[in-house]
Structures are given as C-alpha cells and as structure tokens.
Write a protein that holds these residues in place. Structure first.
Motif, PDB file in Angstrom:
ATOM      1  N   MET A 190      11.712  15.261 -32.728  1.00  0.00           N
ATOM      2  CA  MET A 190      10.989  14.328 -32.400  1.00  0.00           C
ATOM      3  C   MET A 190       9.480  14.275 -32.560  1.00  0.00           C
ATOM      4  O   MET A 190       8.926  13.361 -32.938  1.00  0.00           O
ATOM      5  CB  MET A 190      11.249  14.228 -30.914  1.00  0.00           C
ATOM      6  N   ARG A 191       8.932  15.621 -32.904  1.00  0.00           N
ATOM      7  CA  ARG A 191       7.480  15.673 -33.530  1.00  0.00           C
ATOM      8  C   ARG A 191       7.412  15.649 -34.770  1.00  0.00           C
ATOM      9  O   ARG A 191       6.476  15.189 -35.372  1.00  0.00           O
ATOM     10  CB  ARG A 191       7.083  16.934 -32.644  1.00  0.00           C
ATOM     11  N   ALA A 192       8.512  16.218 -35.406  1.00  0.00           N
ATOM     12  CA  ALA A 192       8.525  16.089 -36.769  1.00  0.00           C
ATOM     13  C   ALA A 192       8.686  14.828 -37.457  1.00  0.00           C
ATOM     14  O   ALA A 192       8.038  14.563 -38.468  1.00  0.00           O
ATOM     15  CB  ALA A 192       9.718  16.908 -37.244  1.00  0.00           C
ATOM     16  N   ILE A 193       9.228  14.080 -36.639  1.00  0.00           N
ATOM     17  CA  ILE A 193       9.408  12.543 -37.533  1.00  0.00           C
ATOM     18  C   ILE A 193       7.991  11.804 -37.612  1.00  0.00           C
ATOM     19  O   ILE A 193       7.910  10.908 -38.570  1.00  0.00           O
ATOM     20  CB  ILE A 193      10.117  11.671 -36.359  1.00  0.00           C
ATOM     21  N   THR A 194       7.043  12.165 -36.922  1.00  0.00           N
ATOM     22  CA  THR A 194       5.717  11.422 -37.099  1.00  0.00           C
ATOM     23  C   THR A 194       5.072  12.001 -38.421  1.00  0.00           C
ATOM     24  O   THR A 194       4.112  11.458 -38.869  1.00  0.00           O
ATOM     25  CB  THR A 194       4.479  11.686 -35.981  1.00  0.00           C
ATOM     26  N   VAL A 195       5.415  13.136 -38.850  1.00  0.00           N
ATOM     27  CA  VAL A 195       4.944  14.037 -40.041  1.00  0.00           C
ATOM     28  C   VAL A 195       5.730  13.640 -41.371  1.00  0.00           C
ATOM     29  O   VAL A 195       5.193  13.375 -42.414  1.00  0.00           O
ATOM     30  CB  VAL A 195       4.797  15.316 -39.548  1.00  0.00           C
ATOM     31  N   ASP A 196       7.061  13.713 -41.101  1.00  0.00           N
ATOM     32  CA  ASP A 196       7.800  13.577 -42.362  1.00  0.00           C
ATOM     33  C   ASP A 196       9.380  12.862 -41.812  1.00  0.00           C
ATOM     34  O   ASP A 196      10.144  13.454 -41.609  1.00  0.00           O
ATOM     35  CB  ASP A 196       8.105  14.949 -43.067  1.00  0.00           C
ATOM     36  N   ALA A 197       9.069  11.452 -41.748  1.00  0.00           N
ATOM     37  CA  ALA A 197      10.187  10.775 -41.358  1.00  0.00           C
ATOM     38  C   ALA A 197      11.459  10.879 -42.398  1.00  0.00           C
ATOM     39  O   ALA A 197      12.528  10.938 -41.763  1.00  0.00           O
ATOM     40  CB  ALA A 197       9.582   9.455 -40.891  1.00  0.00           C
ATOM     41  N   GLN A 198      10.948  10.740 -43.332  1.00  0.00           N
ATOM     42  CA  GLN A 198      12.151  10.859 -44.522  1.00  0.00           C
ATOM     43  C   GLN A 198      13.132  12.169 -44.562  1.00  0.00           C
ATOM     44  O   GLN A 198      14.355  11.899 -44.540  1.00  0.00           O
ATOM     45  CB  GLN A 198      11.442  10.383 -45.797  1.00  0.00           C
ATOM     46  N   ALA A 199      12.548  13.045 -44.393  1.00  0.00           N
ATOM     47  CA  ALA A 199      13.013  14.427 -44.269  1.00  0.00           C
ATOM     48  C   ALA A 199      14.252  14.371 -42.862  1.00  0.00           C
ATOM     49  O   ALA A 199      15.099  14.892 -43.141  1.00  0.00           O
ATOM     50  CB  ALA A 199      12.226  15.407 -44.121  1.00  0.00           C
ATOM     51  N   VAL A 200      13.502  13.795 -41.802  1.00  0.00           N
ATOM     52  CA  VAL A 200      14.311  13.729 -40.672  1.00  0.00           C
ATOM     53  C   VAL A 200      15.526  12.713 -40.766  1.00  0.00           C
ATOM     54  O   VAL A 200      16.748  13.032 -40.121  1.00  0.00           O
ATOM     55  CB  VAL A 200      13.633  13.382 -39.455  1.00  0.00           C
ATOM     56  N   ALA A 229      24.362  16.083 -20.742  1.00  0.00           N
ATOM     57  CA  ALA A 229      23.428  14.714 -20.648  1.00  0.00           C
ATOM     58  C   ALA A 229      22.007  14.930 -21.169  1.00  0.00           C
ATOM     59  O   ALA A 229      21.480  13.885 -21.650  1.00  0.00           O
ATOM     60  CB  ALA A 229      23.581  14.545 -19.146  1.00  0.00           C
ATOM     61  N   SER A 230      21.585  16.026 -21.007  1.00  0.00           N
ATOM     62  CA  SER A 230      20.069  16.384 -21.533  1.00  0.00           C
ATOM     63  C   SER A 230      20.286  16.178 -23.011  1.00  0.00           C
ATOM     64  O   SER A 230      19.181  15.483 -23.413  1.00  0.00           O
ATOM     65  CB  SER A 230      19.758  17.762 -21.105  1.00  0.00           C
ATOM     66  N   ILE A 231      21.324  16.620 -23.785  1.00  0.00           N
ATOM     67  CA  ILE A 231      21.352  16.634 -25.244  1.00  0.00           C
ATOM     68  C   ILE A 231      21.429  15.152 -25.682  1.00  0.00           C
ATOM     69  O   ILE A 231      20.792  14.589 -26.691  1.00  0.00           O
ATOM     70  CB  ILE A 231      22.328  17.384 -25.720  1.00  0.00           C
ATOM     71  N   ARG A 232      22.093  14.314 -25.004  1.00  0.00           N
ATOM     72  CA  ARG A 232      22.633  12.789 -24.996  1.00  0.00           C
ATOM     73  C   ARG A 232      21.211  12.339 -25.061  1.00  0.00           C
ATOM     74  O   ARG A 232      20.999  11.263 -25.979  1.00  0.00           O
ATOM     75  CB  ARG A 232      23.601  12.446 -24.013  1.00  0.00           C
ATOM     76  N   LYS A 233      20.654  12.467 -24.019  1.00  0.00           N
ATOM     77  CA  LYS A 233      19.300  11.690 -23.628  1.00  0.00           C
ATOM     78  C   LYS A 233      18.285  11.792 -24.770  1.00  0.00           C
ATOM     79  O   LYS A 233      17.557  11.087 -25.259  1.00  0.00           O
ATOM     80  CB  LYS A 233      18.649  12.004 -22.288  1.00  0.00           C
ATOM     81  N   ARG A 234      18.068  13.254 -25.300  1.00  0.00           N
ATOM     82  CA  ARG A 234      17.158  13.570 -26.341  1.00  0.00           C
ATOM     83  C   ARG A 234      17.603  12.992 -27.682  1.00  0.00           C
ATOM     84  O   ARG A 234      16.827  12.526 -28.204  1.00  0.00           O
ATOM     85  CB  ARG A 234      16.878  15.005 -26.435  1.00  0.00           C
ATOM     86  N   ALA A 235      19.012  13.081 -27.756  1.00  0.00           N
ATOM     87  CA  ALA A 235      19.348  12.473 -29.081  1.00  0.00           C
ATOM     88  C   ALA A 235      19.347  10.938 -29.212  1.00  0.00           C
ATOM     89  O   ALA A 235      18.848  10.416 -30.211  1.00  0.00           O
ATOM     90  CB  ALA A 235      20.992  12.908 -29.280  1.00  0.00           C
ATOM     91  N   LEU A 236      19.448  10.364 -28.072  1.00  0.00           N
ATOM     92  CA  LEU A 236      19.319   8.867 -28.126  1.00  0.00           C
ATOM     93  C   LEU A 236      17.725   8.557 -28.251  1.00  0.00           C
ATOM     94  O   LEU A 236      17.482   7.574 -28.840  1.00  0.00           O
ATOM     95  CB  LEU A 236      19.668   8.464 -26.486  1.00  0.00           C
ATOM     96  N   GLU A 237      16.722   9.475 -27.717  1.00  0.00           N
ATOM     97  CA  GLU A 237      15.267   8.967 -27.911  1.00  0.00           C
ATOM     98  C   GLU A 237      14.979   9.399 -29.411  1.00  0.00           C
ATOM     99  O   GLU A 237      14.097   8.743 -29.998  1.00  0.00           O
ATOM    100  CB  GLU A 237      14.672   9.766 -27.129  1.00  0.00           C
ATOM    101  N   LEU A 238      15.611  10.343 -29.952  1.00  0.00           N
ATOM    102  CA  LEU A 238      15.316  10.498 -31.221  1.00  0.00           C
ATOM    103  C   LEU A 238      16.013   9.404 -32.008  1.00  0.00           C
ATOM    104  O   LEU A 238      15.359   8.787 -33.205  1.00  0.00           O
ATOM    105  CB  LEU A 238      15.959  11.798 -31.797  1.00  0.00           C
ATOM    106  N   VAL A 239      17.204   9.054 -32.020  1.00  0.00           N
ATOM    107  CA  VAL A 239      17.923   7.827 -32.656  1.00  0.00           C
ATOM    108  C   VAL A 239      16.900   6.656 -32.643  1.00  0.00           C
ATOM    109  O   VAL A 239      16.497   5.852 -33.685  1.00  0.00           O
ATOM    110  CB  VAL A 239      19.201   7.588 -32.204  1.00  0.00           C
TER     111      VAL A 239
END
Length: 822
Positions: A337-347, A363-373
């Motif tokens: 989630m922090r790296a996407i601001t630096v290199d979105a294409q690689a993510v 549930a915690s992983i699902r929530k974080r993954a959804l935020e990243l999506v």
C-alpha cells in the motif's frame, strides 16, 4: 522466629502470599509484611536491608504501595559492597522513576559508581542510568558516560552506548558531544558493541541534522562494508539464527542505511549494490530471513530512486503474499500500500495474487487486500467503472453508422453471451437490441467477414431479461432494459405476452423508478397497442457535433455567483447542472427534496406529475395524436424533427448527453394554461388516471407579510404567503422575480430544496425570459408542507440559473427569514 519479622526469607514470604485463597488473605499477609519492614527501617536494620528491599520489590510488582522504602534504595546504593549495590540499583529502577524528587539524591552516588574501579559496579550504574535518567541527571552525568564509550571492556562500552541513547533523547542538545565517539563504535568488531553503536548512531541522526550529515559523509561506506562482510561471513555459531549470521545486526544496519540514504542520492548510490545482494542472497524460508528481507524492502523503498531495485523489492513482497504465514502476508500488504505511491506499475503485476488475498479466511488480510485493490483501480483497469460519456459516445457512433447497425447488434449479442460482467457493455448491448432487434433476428446487413448466426425473437428477449435479473445490474441498466423490452414488444408481436409478464414483475419493486416504469409500460402494452408502434419507433440518428458541443458547454470557464463574483472552475470540473439538487441543499445531513426534474430525459420519460407552463401569457394547444403523447411523456419536439415521432431515449440518463429530441424542462418551458378536452381525456386514458389534476387556486387564509427572499446586484425575489383554512401545515408561496440589471435574462430556471421535515411542490414558472430594468416579472408558485409545524421554522435553499448574452449565470442562496408561524 516470627514469620513476619525482617529476618524472614523472600521465598517464605512469596510462599505465604501464594498460599492465600482470597484477596483479603493476600492483603493481610502483605500488610503484616509491610509492617515488619517498616519496623526494620525504623530500627535501621543493616543486616536484612537488602532482603527487605527485595521483599518490597515483590510487593510492588503485586501492585501495593511501597513508597516508604525508597530511601532504602539510596542507602544500599551508597554501600561499598557489590551485592548491596546490585539490590539497591534494582530497587531504584523498580520503585522510582524520573519524576520522583528522591532521584536527585542519588546523582552523586551514581557519579561515583561511574568512576569506580570495579567494572561490574560501573555496569550497574550505567544500567540504572539508562532506565531512569532524567534531564537533570543527563546533563550532570553525560561527560562520564561519554568517557565510558571508550572504556577498555566491551560490555561497558555497550552499556554506555545504550545509556547514551537515553541521554540524547532526554537532552537533544547533548547530541553533538557523542558524534565522534559513536563514529569510533561503528568500526567495532564486537557484535554487541557494534549493534548498540549503530542504534545510537540512528537515534543521533533523528535528533541532530548535523550528526546526520556527518555520518552520511564519513560513515556510509564503512557501514556498507560492514553489511557486506556480514552477508558474506561464514557460519558463526555464537550469532547464528536459522542459518543466518546475526539477523539483529543485519536489521540495525539496514535501518541506519535507510536513514542515511533517504533524501541523499550519493548515499543511496553507495548502498544500491549491497541492498541488491541482501535481497537476492537472504533465505526466505525462515522467519529470520523474512525479517531481513522486509527491512531490506523498507530501505529500498525509502532511499532515492532506483527503478530496478524497487521492482526487486516489490517482487519480494509478491513472494510474501504467497507465504502461508498470515503475519507475513499482512505485513506485505501494508508495505504494498505504501509502495503503490512509488511504483504503481510494479505493484500491478501482482494484482492476481492480491485478489487471491481478498478471499483469505483471515478478516484482517481481507480488509487490507481490499484496500490495496481499491488503490490499484485506475482508468486502465477499472472494468465496470467506465465513465458514462464513454458508452454514451459509443451509442452516438453506432446510431450514425447506419450501414453497420446489423453487424453491431450481432457483435454485441455475441459479446453479451460470452460475458455479462462489464456493465457498460450490458447497457450498450441492451440499447442496441431494443433499437435493432429486428435486424438481429433477420440477419440483416450481413458483412463478408461475419458468420451467420441464428437468433430467435425469444433469444433476444432472453438476453434483455437476463440483464434485468443480474444482481450486479444497477438502476440505469435495469431501466434501459425495461425500455428495450417495451420496444421489442412492438417489434416482436409474438413475444408481446411474455414481455408483458416480465415488465409486470417489477410493479411491486421497492425501487420507485422501476415500479413506475413497470406500471406505465404495462399500460402501454396492454391498453394502447394502437399507438405503441409510433411511440417506440427507432431513434433518429444522433448528431455527433451536437453531442460534442453539449459536452463542451457543460464545462464553463467561470460561473457567476449570487454576490456577483465570477468563480473560475478548474479544468475537468463539470458545471453544476440546473436539474439535480443533490449539492444544492446544504442543511446538515438531510436529503435534498428536488423541486423539478430539471429536464433530465431519462427521469422525465414518463413524468406524469409535470405540467407544461405558459410563455409570454399566450396559450398553445398541443397537437393531436402522437404530439399529445410526447407532451404526456415529457418529450419536447426539436424544430429540426417536428415531423418525426421519436421514441424515448435511454441515453438521456446522463444530463450532459441528451438526445436529439430535447426533453421538456418544467421550470423553463412555456406554460400551458388551457388544453382541449380531447387532450385531457387522452392523458387520463393513457396513464389510467395518473395525470396531474389542474391546480386549484389557494383559498383566502390568514395574511402574512411579504419578504424579500433573495436579492443580489442583478436579481430580486419576493415571497408572498397564504394558507388554506384548517390546514396550518401547508403554506402557498407566490414568488415574484424582478430583473434589476439592464440586460435581459433568458433561459430562466428557478430551483429550491428543503430539509426532510418539509415537503415542497413547485408549480411551473410563468415564463423563461425576464425583461431588463424591472419592466416585467416572472412569477412562480410553491407549496410547502411543514411536518414539524410549530416546532421548526421553514428554511430553504435556492438556485437560480439564467443566461445573459449567451453566458450561463448561476446564483444561490439560503432563506432563513420566513415568518415564524408558517
């Protein structure tokens, strides 16, 4: 011996406390023990002082007050022997903290112990100072600690470095005194001294810009060599954890390099190679290796730009997502989630793995993954999130390519059978099937590149029905599908009964829009077959130039406000439409009550509660036949298309893309004060009595003073009030608009919105042109029902739109000066 005398051993007291069955028994034991200790303190019992202090520390850990024994700590610290000092310093760290005034009394004793010849006593003093050092003590004892950074014994140097961390945190001004001694610690061979020196260096860089600059220039290369030696070092059992030599030192070095490389290109370049080496050589099958890799990724993402390294780091995080350990996956998602601001294409390359995490059982992983999506979604991969103007423009293009209508509807039919996940595809396909369904069934307009397909009328209806039943379809798609079914009921007479059954299914829908369409379309199919074919004729060719012009005109450079100032809108910000009042009402969280449809063709398709208004005081009877029908359906006729009868257009669901046949704006249209009896009967017959009743004149009620509801440099609005006898909740308001400027106002539209406790009905205006300099007025009637009459006063926000010399002007305001008893 008295079991509660000062001579009782610590283990006996602990055994007695643990033997207690209740809290009351425990308190009794502690109370008796504390009484014995107080007696020993009063008698100045030196033989058992250390034992009594040990008991007090245990009692303190149980949560009982032990402040009466604080001075005993100082006495033991002042003792000459090591055992007494050890208990004294331990009691000092447990029973006191830096806020205690008693602590100032121990400063001299600590100073003497820091200069003691016994290195173990020096270690005791350093340990205590590093735990409870106050700012005053730090200033007094900093020179001794600085001197001990160069002591011969590595354990003392290690403890002095840890104590120095406490000192610079308490007094950052002392940081410059430690820069040179710390630089020497970074060259140590002893792992313990080196790791504490690196931590002290890291803290110095955080509190002192001078220290940061010094270490960047003088120590970066040395730290890189140290990390390289550590990575390539052979097996060392003393520091080995899971096959990795001293992972703690690895991590400390990486954290320090991160601080040094952030914001400095030269320092970053110096550490690029070793970071790549750590990232590629570290084992990832053990927790120790994963910890080092994580810190390495953190460092790579923090230092200055190096595209190749960042791709490597993000790939490491991608491998973390495939790990079975939930903690590692959670950490990787956070970092991505922090790296996407630096290199979105690689993510983006790892989005398939990220999507799998959305299905995780945790549930915690699902929530974080959804935020990243959510962060990964953009215009290039947004799927159903296609802008409305895109598919609107596609329909315009399709309508203009008359030679390709058959090919288009067949291609869209095939695509819809393959996948129905793309909402925009479903909308365009449904529209085309409704318009050109007969071409689809008859294979009309076949091209050489096409393979013929067999599609029955029932198959075409099936596709449109499936679009309505899709759980993912939104209101717009379902509304378009109902319109397509209405058109197919005329094009496919054999399926008319089935289509009627599908339409009727929505007459009980909880969504009012679908319910209204279902009732009205069913009435057309069932009772008005003689005019249905004319009503649902194929749409005329949409004008591409007009479509582009409307889009351009929806983005003005400036908008005039009620105070006469012109606000420049930034590029890409759409002009506020005159119709929707979602943003007009700004009264807490109340949902705005729109006063009109504002000419939105999709919303006004069968707007039976909208009556046309009078223009310039003249009456104009509607044309017979289909013109009456168009009037009933809120469809105004375009001068260029007067002789053609058009069907309702689904494209007008977006205000910026109206069809060639414009919709009737009830706020700006001419008023129709008189209509023929045949027109009225047709209206009642078509919509089964749902036509609006003619307005009734308001009865004389109590008199209220008129108010100036709104006034700007160019416009004045005056309200007059009346009530019907026996209905105090409802107020009839007569609004009079006066032009104060020397310019004529055209396309005049008035809108109002109220909070939820009010209901607003807005009658058509008397005209849409306001003469200049007060030489004429426009009047408009409003009816407001106050469900909180007597409790809450009337309040209203208004928006007035008009044109001056072809330029759009928008004025807004809020009315709070209504009479209190309305």
């Amino acid at each position: 011996m008295n079991p509660f005398s000062s001579g009782t051993r610590l283990r006996d007291m602990i055994r007695a406390i643990r033997a207690c069955k209740t809290a009351a028994e425990e308190r009794a034991v502690v109370r008796k023990e504390c009484a014995a200790i107080r007696a020993a303190i009063n008698e100045n019992d030196q033989d058992y002082r250390h034992r009594n202090l040990a008991k007090l520390m245990f009692i303190h850990m149980l949560g009982y007050p032990t402040h009466f024994g604080q001075m005993e700590c100082l006495k033991l610290i002042a003792s000459p022997g090591f055992p007494e000092k050890r208990i004294g310093y331990l009691g000092l760290m447990l029973l006191l903290d830096e806020r205690q005034e008693v602590l100032m009394l121990v400063t001299n004793s600590v100073k003497q112990d820091l200069n003691h010849t016994n290195q173990y006593i020096v270690g005791l003093a350093l340990c205590a100072l590093g735990n409870i050092c106050s700012a005053e003590m730090a200033r007094d004892l900093a020179p001794e600690v600085e001197r001990l950074l160069q002591f011969r014994d590595p354990n003392i140097r290690k403890k002095a470095a840890l104590c120095s961390i406490r000192i610079i945190k308490k007094v950052p001004d002392l940081a410059e005194n430690f820069i040179n001694p710390v630089a020497a610690l970074l060259k140590e061979k002893h792992h313990g001294v080196l790791i504490t020196g690196i931590q002290l260096c890291t803290d110095l860089c955080k509190v002192s810009p001078e220290a940061l600059e010094y270490f960047r220039k003088k120590c970066t290369d040395g730290l890189v060599r140290t990390l390289r030696d550590l990575v390539n070092s052979p097996y060392a059992p003393e520091y080995d954890i899971a096959g990795i030599t001293d992972p703690f030192l690895h991590i400390r070095l990486l954290k320090l390099l991160r601080v040094l490389g952030q914001g400095d290109a030269d320092a970053s370049d110096a550490m690029n190679d070793i970071l790549a080496q750590v990232a590629t050589k570290t084992e990832s099958n053990k927790n120790a290796g994963n910890a080092i890799l994580y810190e390495c990724v953190e460092t790579i993402m923090s230092i200055e730009d190096n595209g190749g390294l960042r791709v490597l780091a993000i790939n490491i995080l991608g491998r973390f997502l495939s790990n079975r350990d939930n903690n590692i996956r959670y950490v990787a998602l956070n970092m991505l989630m922090r790296a996407i601001t630096v290199d979105a294409q690689a993510v983006q390359r790892h989005r398939a793995t990220i999507l799998e995490c959305v299905k995780d059982s945790d549930a915690s992983i699902r929530k974080r993954a959804l935020e990243l999506v959510y962060l990964l979604v953009n215009e290039s991969n947004a799927g159903n999130f296609v802008k409305d103007e895109v598919w609107h423009a596609l329909v315009v293009v399709i309508s203009n390519a008359s030679d390709l209508h058959g090919y288009t509807v067949r291609a869209l039919f095939r695509a819809l059978q393959t996948t129905a996940e793309q909402e925009s595809l479903v909308r365009v396909a449904v529209w085309c099937i409704g318009e050109y369904g007969d071409l689809l069934v008859n294979n009309a307009g076949m091209l050489n590149v096409e393979d013929p397909i067999t599609v029955t009328e029932s198959d075409a209806v099936d596709v449109v029905e499936s679009a309505i039943k899709r759980h993912a379809s939104d209101l717009t798609t379902k509304s378009m599908a109902l319109i397509a079914l209405l058109k197919l009921s005329s094009r496919f007479p054999s399926c008319s009964g089935r289509i009627k059954d599908i339409v009727v299914q929505h007459k009980g829908s909880l969504v009012l829009e679908l319910q209204q369409r279902s009732l009205e379309f069913n009435s057309i199919i069932e009772k008005h077959q003689n005019i249905r074919s004319a009503l649902v004729e194929r749409m005329p060719v949409l004008d591409e130039a007009s479509f582009g012009g409307r889009r351009a005109s929806s983005l003005p450079n400036t908008v005039s406000t009620s105070n006469g100032t012109a606000v420049k809108l930034p590029n890409g910000v759409a002009k506020s439409s005159a119709a929707p009042l979602v943003d007009l009402l700004d009264l807490s969280d109340d949902v705005p009550a729109p006063s009109s449809s504002g000419g939105d063709f999709l919303q006004d398709l069968l707007g039976v509660d909208l009556a046309p208004a009078t223009q310039s005081g003249t009456s104009q009877a509607p044309k017979a036949g289909t013109d009456v029908l168009l009037d009933l359906l809120s469809i105004g006729s375009n001068p260029a298309q007067d002789n053609s009868v058009s069907t309702p257009d689904i494209l007008s669901s977006a205000q910026d893309h109206k069809p060639a046949i414009a919709s009737l704006d009830v706020l700006a249209a001419p008023s129709l004060t008189q209509a023929s009896s045949s027109t009225a009967s047709n209206m009642m017959d078509l919509l089964d009595g749902f036509a609006p009743a003619p307005p009734k004149p308001a009865n004389n009620g109590p008199a209220y003073p008129s108010i100036v509801a709104f006034e700007s440099s160019s416009l004045r609005l005056t309200f007059n009030f009346s009530k019907q006898p026996g209905n105090p909740q409802t107020t009839t308001i007569s609004g009079t608009f006066t032009n104060l400027s020397s310019n004529v106002f055209t396309d005049f539209v008035f809108q109002a919105a109220v909070p939820k406790f009010l209901q607003l009905h807005l009658d058509p205006a008397s005209g849409n042109s306001l003469p200049a300099s007060g030489n004429g007025t426009i009047t408009q009637s409003l009816k407001v029902t106050n469900s909180q009459h007597g409790k809450k006063p009337l309040v209203m926000r208004l928006r007035i739109a008009y044109k001056v010399d072809g330029k759009d002007v928008l004025e807004e305001g809020q009315i709070n000066n209504f009479p209190r008893d309305l």
